[in-house]
Design a protein around this motif. Structure first.
Motif, PDB file in Angstrom:
ATOM      1  N   LEU A  67     -66.737  42.609 -70.396  1.00 41.87           N
ATOM      2  CA  LEU A  67     -66.852  42.778 -71.841  1.00 41.87           C
ATOM      3  C   LEU A  67     -66.505  44.211 -72.251  1.00 41.87           C
ATOM      4  CD1 LEU A  67     -67.790  41.729 -74.653  1.00 41.87           C
ATOM      5  CD2 LEU A  67     -70.106  42.458 -74.010  1.00 41.87           C
ATOM      6  N   ALA A  68     -65.612  44.357 -73.207  1.00 44.09           N
ATOM      7  CA  ALA A  68     -65.236  45.691 -73.686  1.00 44.09           C
ATOM      8  C   ALA A  68     -66.426  46.358 -74.354  1.00 44.09           C
ATOM      9  CB  ALA A  68     -64.071  45.584 -74.666  1.00 44.09           C
ATOM     10  N   SER A  69     -66.649  47.622 -74.045  1.00 41.59           N
ATOM     11  CA  SER A  69     -67.827  48.335 -74.545  1.00 41.59           C
ATOM     12  C   SER A  69     -67.876  48.371 -76.065  1.00 41.59           C
ATOM     13  CB  SER A  69     -67.837  49.765 -73.993  1.00 41.59           C
ATOM     14  OG  SER A  69     -66.643  50.451 -74.331  1.00 41.59           O
ATOM     15  N   GLU A  70     -66.692  48.407 -76.709  1.00 42.72           N
ATOM     16  CA  GLU A  70     -66.680  48.480 -78.170  1.00 42.72           C
ATOM     17  C   GLU A  70     -67.115  47.159 -78.823  1.00 42.72           C
ATOM     18  OE1 GLU A  70     -62.290  47.991 -76.845  1.00 42.72           O
ATOM     19  OE2 GLU A  70     -64.105  49.052 -76.189  1.00 42.72           O
ATOM     20  N   ASP A  71     -67.124  46.074 -78.048  1.00 43.27           N
ATOM     21  CA  ASP A  71     -67.546  44.775 -78.584  1.00 43.27           C
ATOM     22  C   ASP A  71     -68.996  44.443 -78.258  1.00 43.27           C
ATOM     23  OD1 ASP A  71     -65.107  44.076 -79.782  1.00 43.27           O
ATOM     24  OD2 ASP A  71     -64.296  43.358 -77.875  1.00 43.27           O
ATOM     25  N   LYS A  72     -69.638  45.270 -77.444  1.00 41.18           N
ATOM     26  CA  LYS A  72     -70.974  44.944 -76.958  1.00 41.18           C
ATOM     27  C   LYS A  72     -71.999  44.842 -78.085  1.00 41.18           C
ATOM     28  CE  LYS A  72     -74.160  46.063 -73.208  1.00 41.18           C
ATOM     29  NZ  LYS A  72     -74.406  46.951 -72.040  1.00 41.18           N
ATOM     30  N   ASP A  73     -71.944  45.760 -79.046  1.00 34.73           N
ATOM     31  CA  ASP A  73     -72.907  45.725 -80.147  1.00 34.73           C
ATOM     32  C   ASP A  73     -72.766  44.452 -80.973  1.00 34.73           C
ATOM     33  OD1 ASP A  73     -74.065  48.103 -79.440  1.00 34.73           O
ATOM     34  OD2 ASP A  73     -72.950  49.318 -80.899  1.00 34.73           O
ATOM     35  N   GLN A  74     -71.522  44.027 -81.202  1.00 32.03           N
ATOM     36  CA  GLN A  74     -71.323  42.813 -81.987  1.00 32.03           C
ATOM     37  C   GLN A  74     -71.747  41.567 -81.200  1.00 32.03           C
ATOM     38  OE1 GLN A  74     -67.452  42.498 -83.780  1.00 32.03           O
ATOM     39  NE2 GLN A  74     -67.957  40.614 -84.878  1.00 32.03           N
ATOM     40  N   TYR A  98     -73.171  32.201 -57.386  1.00 28.35           N
ATOM     41  CA  TYR A  98     -73.749  31.054 -58.082  1.00 28.35           C
ATOM     42  C   TYR A  98     -72.768  29.940 -58.453  1.00 28.35           C
ATOM     43  CZ  TYR A  98     -77.780  34.134 -58.715  1.00 28.35           C
ATOM     44  OH  TYR A  98     -78.854  34.971 -58.506  1.00 28.35           O
ATOM     45  N   ILE A  99     -71.481  30.276 -58.637  1.00 26.54           N
ATOM     46  CA  ILE A  99     -70.539  29.289 -59.153  1.00 26.54           C
ATOM     47  C   ILE A  99     -69.477  28.884 -58.130  1.00 26.54           C
ATOM     48  CG2 ILE A  99     -68.908  28.710 -60.983  1.00 26.54           C
ATOM     49  CD1 ILE A  99     -71.715  29.118 -62.035  1.00 26.54           C
ATOM     50  N   ASN A 100     -68.730  29.852 -57.618  1.00 25.60           N
ATOM     51  CA  ASN A 100     -67.620  29.554 -56.725  1.00 25.60           C
ATOM     52  C   ASN A 100     -67.495  30.663 -55.690  1.00 25.60           C
ATOM     53  OD1 ASN A 100     -65.053  29.192 -55.521  1.00 25.60           O
ATOM     54  ND2 ASN A 100     -64.251  28.194 -57.366  1.00 25.60           N
ATOM     55  N   SER A 101     -67.631  30.304 -54.436  1.00 20.06           N
ATOM     56  CA  SER A 101     -67.627  31.303 -53.369  1.00 20.06           C
ATOM     57  C   SER A 101     -66.310  32.067 -53.280  1.00 20.06           C
ATOM     58  CB  SER A 101     -67.922  30.635 -52.019  1.00 20.06           C
ATOM     59  OG  SER A 101     -66.944  29.644 -51.737  1.00 20.06           O
ATOM     60  N   ALA A 102     -65.243  31.511 -53.869  1.00 25.19           N
ATOM     61  CA  ALA A 102     -63.962  32.221 -53.862  1.00 25.19           C
ATOM     62  C   ALA A 102     -64.028  33.492 -54.699  1.00 25.19           C
ATOM     63  CB  ALA A 102     -62.855  31.304 -54.396  1.00 25.19           C
ATOM     64  N   GLY A 103     -64.977  33.510 -55.646  1.00 23.60           N
ATOM     65  CA  GLY A 103     -65.210  34.711 -56.436  1.00 23.60           C
ATOM     66  C   GLY A 103     -64.159  34.930 -57.515  1.00 23.60           C
ATOM     67  N   THR A 104     -64.316  36.037 -58.226  1.00 25.17           N
ATOM     68  CA  THR A 104     -63.376  36.426 -59.274  1.00 25.17           C
ATOM     69  C   THR A 104     -63.553  37.924 -59.518  1.00 25.17           C
ATOM     70  OG1 THR A 104     -62.594  35.888 -61.514  1.00 25.17           O
ATOM     71  CG2 THR A 104     -64.971  35.991 -61.196  1.00 25.17           C
ATOM     72  N   THR A 105     -62.776  38.489 -60.406  1.00 19.44           N
ATOM     73  CA  THR A 105     -62.880  39.922 -60.688  1.00 19.44           C
ATOM     74  C   THR A 105     -63.908  40.186 -61.778  1.00 19.44           C
ATOM     75  OG1 THR A 105     -61.156  39.849 -62.380  1.00 19.44           O
ATOM     76  CG2 THR A 105     -60.450  40.210 -60.101  1.00 19.44           C
ATOM     77  N   ASP A 106     -64.445  41.392 -61.787  1.00 18.98           N
ATOM     78  CA  ASP A 106     -65.371  41.776 -62.852  1.00 18.98           C
ATOM     79  C   ASP A 106     -64.692  41.700 -64.216  1.00 18.98           C
ATOM     80  OD1 ASP A 106     -67.314  42.239 -60.982  1.00 18.98           O
ATOM     81  OD2 ASP A 106     -67.365  44.422 -61.212  1.00 18.98           O
ATOM     82  N   ALA A 107     -63.410  42.039 -64.256  1.00 18.64           N
ATOM     83  CA  ALA A 107     -62.674  42.068 -65.517  1.00 18.64           C
ATOM     84  C   ALA A 107     -62.589  40.691 -66.176  1.00 18.64           C
ATOM     85  CB  ALA A 107     -61.270  42.624 -65.291  1.00 18.64           C
ATOM     86  N   SER A 108     -62.667  39.641 -65.374  1.00 15.47           N
ATOM     87  CA  SER A 108     -62.557  38.288 -65.929  1.00 15.47           C
ATOM     88  C   SER A 108     -63.895  37.741 -66.422  1.00 15.47           C
ATOM     89  CB  SER A 108     -61.977  37.334 -64.877  1.00 15.47           C
ATOM     90  OG  SER A 108     -62.880  37.177 -63.790  1.00 15.47           O
ATOM     91  N   MET A 109     -64.977  38.491 -66.196  1.00 18.42           N
ATOM     92  CA  MET A 109     -66.316  38.058 -66.631  1.00 18.42           C
ATOM     93  C   MET A 109     -66.523  38.515 -68.078  1.00 18.42           C
ATOM     94  SD  MET A 109     -67.495  36.482 -63.925  1.00 18.42           S
ATOM     95  CE  MET A 109     -69.284  36.411 -64.003  1.00 18.42           C
ATOM     96  N   ILE A 110     -66.239  37.642 -69.027  1.00 20.89           N
ATOM     97  CA  ILE A 110     -66.208  38.014 -70.436  1.00 20.89           C
ATOM     98  C   ILE A 110     -67.387  37.461 -71.246  1.00 20.89           C
ATOM     99  CG2 ILE A 110     -64.878  37.903 -72.568  1.00 20.89           C
ATOM    100  CD1 ILE A 110     -63.607  39.665 -70.426  1.00 20.89           C
ATOM    101  N   SER A 111     -67.637  36.164 -71.124  1.00 19.41           N
ATOM    102  CA  SER A 111     -68.679  35.541 -71.951  1.00 19.41           C
ATOM    103  C   SER A 111     -70.063  36.073 -71.588  1.00 19.41           C
ATOM    104  CB  SER A 111     -68.648  34.021 -71.805  1.00 19.41           C
ATOM    105  OG  SER A 111     -68.748  33.616 -70.452  1.00 19.41           O
ATOM    106  N   SER A 112     -70.952  36.073 -72.577  1.00 17.40           N
ATOM    107  CA  SER A 112     -72.305  36.613 -72.408  1.00 17.40           C
ATOM    108  C   SER A 112     -73.331  35.591 -72.891  1.00 17.40           C
ATOM    109  CB  SER A 112     -72.455  37.918 -73.189  1.00 17.40           C
ATOM    110  OG  SER A 112     -71.509  38.883 -72.747  1.00 17.40           O
ATOM    111  N   VAL A 113     -74.577  35.776 -72.465  1.00 23.27           N
ATOM    112  CA  VAL A 113     -75.611  34.794 -72.771  1.00 23.27           C
ATOM    113  C   VAL A 113     -76.965  35.472 -72.963  1.00 23.27           C
ATOM    114  CG1 VAL A 113     -76.077  34.379 -70.306  1.00 23.27           C
ATOM    115  CG2 VAL A 113     -76.683  32.630 -71.997  1.00 23.27           C
ATOM    116  N   ALA A 114     -77.765  34.909 -73.853  1.00 17.36           N
ATOM    117  CA  ALA A 114     -79.145  35.362 -74.049  1.00 17.36           C
ATOM    118  C   ALA A 114     -80.076  34.184 -73.799  1.00 17.36           C
ATOM    119  CB  ALA A 114     -79.345  35.898 -75.466  1.00 17.36           C
ATOM    120  N   LEU A 115     -81.189  34.450 -73.121  1.00 22.01           N
ATOM    121  CA  LEU A 115     -82.205  33.433 -72.875  1.00 22.01           C
ATOM    122  C   LEU A 115     -83.532  33.945 -73.409  1.00 22.01           C
ATOM    123  CD1 LEU A 115     -80.145  33.414 -70.229  1.00 22.01           C
ATOM    124  CD2 LEU A 115     -81.710  31.635 -69.454  1.00 22.01           C
TER     125      LEU A 115
END
Length: 249
Positions: A67-74, A98-115
Motif C-alpha cells: 500500500l502506498a504511504s500516501e493512500d494509507k490515511d484514506q 496462510y494462502i499459497n506456499s509459492a508466495g508473492t512480493t510485498d509490492a503485490s500486497m495491496i488490499s487492507s482489512v479491519a476486524l
C-alpha cells in the motif's frame, strides 16, 4: 460437481478440528459496500454454541505491505479505523504462510482489512467498501472472508475490506488470518490449507454461476449447513470417547 467438492473439503476441515462454519446468508449490495452476515440457524444454534466460543479480544487493522504511504490515511478512513485499533502489516511472507506456499512480493500486497469485535449474537459481518467510489476487490467475496473467521471458530466480528486499486483481495484475506493469529487464535497449517481448498472450490463454483447474484450466498450457506451438522456429530463422538476413558478410571 464444484459444490460437492467444496463440501467434501469441508469434511476434511472438520476431520482436523471442531471449528464450525455457520451458514452465510446472501450478500447485500449497497452504493457504498458489499455486505454479508454469517449467523446460525435456530435449528443448529445449540450445536454451534457448544463448539464455537471464541471472540475477538481487540480491534485490528492490517494494511497490505504494498500500500502506498500516501493512500494509507484514506484507507484508514475508509475502513473506519480509530486509535484503539492494533496495526499490523500483511507481507508476501504472510501470504505464503496462510494462502499459497509459492508466495508473492510485498509490492503485490495491496488490499487492507479491519476486524472489530461485534455485539454478542451478531455473527460475522463483512463489508467490502468502495475506494473513491470504485469496487476494487475483484475476486474474494464477502462470504469467503466470513468463512475464514467462522472456520477459525470466531464469533461476533465485523470485517471491513478495501483497496486503493483493482486487486484480487487476497492481501486482505491474508490480513484476516494475520489478525486472528495476533489475537491468539490457533491457526494450524492443515486447517488453513483445508480452508483455502474450500475457497478455491467455492470460487470456481461462483465463477460458473456468475449470472446468479444470489448464488454465492446459497453456496456458502450450503457449506455452513453441512459443516454444522458434521460438527455436531464430531462433538458427540468426542464426548463418547471421553466418557469411555472416564469409565475406565
Amino acid at each position: 460437481m464444484k459444490k460437492i467438492n467444496a463440501l467434501l473439503i469441508m469434511v476434511a476441515v472438520l476431520g482436523i478440528g471442531t471449528a464450525v462454519a455457520k451458514p452465510v446468508h446472501a450478500a447485500l449490495t449497497t452504493n457504498s459496500s458489499e455486505s454479508t452476515t454469517a449467523t446460525s440457524d435456530s435449528s443448529s444454534s445449540d450445536s454451534t454454541e457448544a463448539v464455537q466460543t471464541k471472540a475477538l479480544t481487540s480491534p485490528y487493522v492490517v494494511y497490505g505491505a504494498g500500500l502506498a504511504s500516501e493512500d494509507k490515511d484514506q484507507i484508514k478512513e475508509t475502513l473506519g479505523v480509530s486509535s484503539n485499533y492494533k496495526s499490523l502489516t500483511a507481507t508476501g511472507s504472510d501470504y505464503a504462510k496462510y494462502i499459497n506456499s509459492a508466495g508473492t512480493t510485498d509490492a503485490s500486497m495491496i488490499s487492507s482489512v479491519a476486524l472489530a469485535p461485534a455485539d454478542p449474537g451478531t455473527g460475522v459481518k463483512v463489508n467490502i467498501e468502495k475506494f473513491n467510489g470504485q469496487d476494487n476487490i475483484t475476486e474474494v467475496t464477502s462470504q469467503q472472508y466470513a468463512m475464514v473467521a467462522t472456520m477459525a471458530g470466531v464469533n461476533d466480528v465485523i470485517i471491513t475490506v478495501t483497496a486503493n486499486k483493482s486487486v484480487s483481495g487476497e492481501s486482505a484475506l491474508t490480513g484476516v488470518y494475520e489478525a486472528l493469529a495476533a489475537d491468539g487464535i490457533s491457526l494450524d497449517n492443515q486447517n488453513t490449507q483445508a480452508a483455502n481448498g474450500v475457497l478455491d472450490a467455492t470460487q470456481s463454483a461462483i465463477d460458473q454461476n456468475s449470472s446468479d447474484d444470489k448464488y454465492p450466498g446459497k453456496l456458502m450457506g450450503a457449506v455452513g449447513n453441512v459443516s454444522s451438522e458434521l460438527a455436531e456429530d464430531h462433538q458427540k463422538m468426542v464426548t463418547m470417547q471421553l466418557m469411555k476413558k472416564l469409565s475406565k478410571c
